[in-house]
Design an enzyme around this catalytic site. Structure first.
Site, mmCIF file in Angstrom:
data_model
loop_
_atom_site.group_PDB
_atom_site.id
_atom_site.type_symbol
_atom_site.label_atom_id
_atom_site.label_comp_id
_atom_site.label_asym_id
_atom_site.label_seq_id
_atom_site.Cartn_x
_atom_site.Cartn_y
_atom_site.Cartn_z
ATOM 1 N N ARG A 113 -32.242 48.812 -78.311
ATOM 2 C CA ARG A 113 -33.467 48.201 -78.838
ATOM 3 C C ARG A 113 -34.101 49.148 -79.871
ATOM 4 O O ARG A 113 -34.034 50.378 -79.714
ATOM 5 C CB ARG A 113 -34.427 47.982 -77.675
ATOM 6 C CG ARG A 113 -35.761 47.315 -78.018
ATOM 7 C CD ARG A 113 -35.591 45.894 -78.428
ATOM 8 N NE ARG A 113 -36.844 45.143 -78.355
ATOM 9 C CZ ARG A 113 -37.014 43.963 -78.933
ATOM 10 N NH1 ARG A 113 -36.048 43.404 -79.627
ATOM 11 N NH2 ARG A 113 -38.158 43.318 -78.817
ATOM 12 N N THR A 386 -32.309 35.759 -83.932
ATOM 13 C CA THR A 386 -31.484 36.500 -82.966
ATOM 14 C C THR A 386 -30.088 35.859 -82.821
ATOM 15 O O THR A 386 -29.836 34.803 -83.380
ATOM 16 C CB THR A 386 -32.221 36.583 -81.593
ATOM 17 O OG1 THR A 386 -33.543 37.087 -81.818
ATOM 18 C CG2 THR A 386 -31.553 37.469 -80.590
ATOM 19 N N ASN A 406 -35.119 40.248 -85.182
ATOM 20 C CA ASN A 406 -36.330 39.481 -84.925
ATOM 21 C C ASN A 406 -36.378 38.223 -85.780
ATOM 22 O O ASN A 406 -35.551 37.354 -85.620
ATOM 23 C CB ASN A 406 -37.600 40.330 -85.073
ATOM 24 C CG ASN A 406 -38.793 39.630 -84.417
ATOM 25 O OD1 ASN A 406 -38.610 38.829 -83.506
ATOM 26 N ND2 ASN A 406 -40.005 39.897 -84.884
ATOM 27 N N ASP A 428 -42.761 42.275 -82.305
ATOM 28 C CA ASP A 428 -42.643 41.978 -80.875
ATOM 29 C C ASP A 428 -43.626 42.791 -80.030
ATOM 30 O O ASP A 428 -43.786 42.543 -78.832
ATOM 31 C CB ASP A 428 -41.209 42.232 -80.374
ATOM 32 C CG ASP A 428 -40.330 40.991 -80.542
ATOM 33 O OD1 ASP A 428 -40.865 39.915 -80.857
ATOM 34 O OD2 ASP A 428 -39.105 41.107 -80.360
ATOM 35 N N SER A 457 -38.973 42.730 -75.220
ATOM 36 C CA SER A 457 -38.050 41.713 -75.725
ATOM 37 C C SER A 457 -37.886 40.594 -74.699
ATOM 38 O O SER A 457 -38.172 40.767 -73.516
ATOM 39 C CB SER A 457 -36.694 42.374 -75.974
ATOM 40 O OG SER A 457 -35.723 41.397 -76.263
ATOM 41 N N SER A 458 -37.402 39.460 -75.170
ATOM 42 C CA SER A 458 -37.042 38.364 -74.263
ATOM 43 C C SER A 458 -35.529 38.188 -74.186
ATOM 44 O O SER A 458 -35.040 37.260 -73.526
ATOM 45 C CB SER A 458 -37.656 37.044 -74.751
ATOM 46 O OG SER A 458 -39.048 37.127 -74.710
ATOM 47 N N GLY A 477 -33.584 32.711 -79.316
ATOM 48 C CA GLY A 477 -34.642 31.712 -79.142
ATOM 49 C C GLY A 477 -35.981 32.234 -78.662
ATOM 50 O O GLY A 477 -36.690 31.517 -77.965
ATOM 51 N N GLY A 478 -36.343 33.487 -79.013
ATOM 52 C CA GLY A 478 -37.667 34.014 -78.676
ATOM 53 C C GLY A 478 -37.906 33.946 -77.168
ATOM 54 O O GLY A 478 -36.991 34.144 -76.364
HETATM 55 N N1 GLY Z 1 -36.985 39.634 -81.215
HETATM 56 C C1 GLY Z 1 -36.656 38.786 -80.162
HETATM 57 C C2 GLY Z 1 -36.733 39.426 -78.830
HETATM 58 O O1 GLY Z 1 -36.408 40.586 -78.711
HETATM 59 O O2 GLY Z 1 -37.128 38.821 -77.868
#
Ligand code: GLY
Length: 576
Positions: A113, A386, A406, A428, A457-458, A477-478
């Site tokens: 990350r 993503t 992102n 984020d 992050s998701s 997908g966020g």
């Molecule tokens: N940028 C998308 C995530 O890390 O959730």
């Protein structure tokens, strides 16, 4: 496994002296595989790859056929996606690689990350009136965190691969140099981010045709990116984080208003982290740990669902219960989750069954709980940025990787002379507690900006395991990533195959806005009517996500792979 093919490859492909060859020697490689199989009962006659782009899938397939393992394929695919899908991920971005290695039976999450630069501070995206300036956290060099992908590529290859890093990166280098044809999706994404692309002379030169959107079939060549990948291939991560490249990156970022330093780059490290493991009615769920929120949110949902009796309920009642568990788990995401290297997160408590029982105690079987009646905190909404890919090799090694820059095409800024398109992952973070970011994210203090911290992050690369099957899956997908993986996991638990998992029509709830979003076909008229009667608000949205799944059936010894019909990806099953 076809030994004759692999023996040829041993001559052609440079097998590195990693821990396997050091212990057993290259000549005894096949004996080693045979031993591994007998110890781990992981012998497969097939392998599978599913990614968001056909060219990346073909490269993964080639690496597997040429003696690489799933981790080598993951390195090659990550680099290939950086070339052909720069709107989703890239070497200027980050990601999580969930890895299972047959040799020791272990699962590990490689955390590549991005980190906040050391000069970053809590209020860096606020204007003089204290309002969040979203443009600054999304477009241009100030929006970029310190990338993790180049470091992760070296780590993955050295620690878990069978091939040299340079061997696995070669196909992507060729692809960058020779070029690839753009498709409709690429053009749509470019159109969406055109102002940010046009603001960067280098991005415009590479991705546009005389500053205009290219046509389908236009060939994009990326010589600078090929050279940078070559530097990483030859020198490892030092080729990116130190020396000439580091100076170019820091100067380019500073000239464009960013705050990177040589120290930021030189001190970047990937972290090998414990995944989060949860259970759902006999299914083991292994997923991403912090700084991803995915594994913890899923664990909370599955723990709650496990203790709520779902049998004999109607469709609508089951959807209601899933929504209510999502509502509560996403609320906790907003309040508690952030980079655990910087803040205290009560992970053990959050993923415990006792906590889930407390959390689900006020779920009403017939009525929606208004989110406003829960203790207020943050939320986030979805996106189609993503990327994700899934691989299982012939030995049973597996990788689920979700990577990101992102927003589509990240910050839009490409550092001149490097081919490196920078992420805008700084968005984020919560730029100001209580104020939504461009995705509607209202952050809590746990995810505020701190120098060196990783943004929450998701991304949710996941393994699912039942008695007879193992699935490797994930999606972009966020914040909707997590609910998509939950629904796909439930489908797998019911016996669904890879195709039904990735194509399943989706619904989503994330605490705030207090709304069930659903894709066309996900809910029937009757479902909608009944859910409204329970007090839910619903809105139909356009399709989201781009899931890629590979399933190994341990009993039948077969592989099943599928790529989401919403995207342009490709899945292959490699047979003996
Ligand atoms: N940028 C998308 C995530 O890390 O959730």
């Amino acid at each position: 496994m076809d030994f004759s093919i692999t023996i040829t490859i041993n001559v052609l492909m440079p097998m590195k002296m990693n821990k396997y060859s050091q212990i057993f020697g290259v000549a005894t490689f096949f004996v080693f595989i045979a031993c591994t199989h007998s110890v781990q009962s992981a012998s497969l006659s097939q392998a599978g790859v599913a990614t968001a782009h056909p060219l990346a899938t073909e490269i993964g397939e080639k690496i597997l056929k040429n003696g690489g393992n799933a981790i080598d394929a993951a390195v090659a695919i990550s680099a290939a996606l950086a070339v052909v899908e720069p709107y989703g991920s890239g070497i200027g971005g980050g990601g999580f690689w969930l890895v299972h290695t047959v040799v020791d039976g272990k699962d590990v999450m490689i955390d590549g990350r991005e980190r906040a630069p050391y000069a970053a501070h809590r209020d860096m995206y606020l204007d003089k009136d204290g309002n969040v300036d979203h443009k600054k956290s999304m477009d241009g060099a100030l929006a970029a965190g310190i990338p993790g992908v180049p470091a992760a590529l070296q780590y993955l290859a050295e620690k878990h691969g069978l091939l040299d890093l340079s061997t696995s990166l070669e196909p992507a280098i060729n692809l960058a140099r020779d070029g690839f044809k753009v498709d409709e999706k690429f053009i749509q994404m470019l159109k969406f981010r055109l102002p940010a692309i046009l603001a960067s002379a280098e991005s415009s030169r590479i991705f546009l045709n005389n500053n205009a959107l290219p046509e389908v079939g236009y060939i994009i060549k990326q010589d600078d990116l090929a050279n940078t990948l070559e530097l990483i291939a030859n020198e490892g991560m030092d080729g990116f984080y130190r020396g000439v490249m580091a100076t170019k990156l820091v100067n380019g970022v500073k000239e464009a208003g960013g705050i990177w330093s040589l120290k930021d780059l030189a001190e970047y490290q990937v972290v090998a982290r414990e995944p989060v493991v949860s259970q759902y009615k006999g299914m083991k769920v292994t997923s991403a740990g912090l700084p991803s929120s995915g594994g913890i949110v899923m664990a909370e949902v599955f723990n709650m669902l496990s203790s709520i009796e779902q049998k004999k309920k109607t469709d609508s009642e089951q959807i209601h219960l899933i929504v209510e568990t999502m509502r509560r788990a996403y609320r906790d995401r907003a309040e508690f989750l952030g980079d655990s290297d910087y803040i205290q997160v009560p992970v053990k408590k959050l993923i415990s069954q006792a906590y889930a029982d407390l959390l689900s105690a006020d779920i009403d079987n017939d009525d929606a709980t208004p989110s406003s009646s829960l203790k207020p905190v943050a939320f986030e909404s979805g996106g189609n940025n993503t990327t994700h890919f899934s691989v299982i090799d012939q030995r049973g090694n597996r990788v689920a990787a979700t990577l990101s820059v992102n927003y589509p095409f990240g910050s839009g800024y490409m550092v001149p002379g490097t081919g490196v398109l920078l992420n805008d992952e700084m968005d984020d973070f919560s730029a100001k507690p209580g104020v939504p970011n461009a995705y509607g994210l209202v952050g809590a203090e746990s995810n505020s900006i701190t120098a060196g911290k990783r943004m929450l992050s998701s991304m949710t690369p996941t393994f699912l395991e039942t008695q007879d099957r193992i699935a490797v899956l994930g999606t972009p997908g966020g914040s909707r990533i997590i609910s998509m993986v939950i629904l796909a996991a439930l489908e797998f638990h019911k016996g669904g195959d890879a195709r039904s998992m990735v194509n399943l029509p989706r619904f989503h709830h994330q605490y705030l806005p207090d709304n069930i979003y659903y894709e066309k076909g996900a809910l029937s008229e009757k479902n909608i009517e009944e859910l409204e009667l329970m007090g839910h608000r619903l809105s139909e949205g356009s399709a989201w996500g781009n899931m890629h799944a590979v399933i190994w059936n341990k009993t039948k010894k077969t592989i099943d792979a599928a790529s989401d019909q919403r995207g342009i990806g490709k899945a292959v099953v490699i047979k003996e």
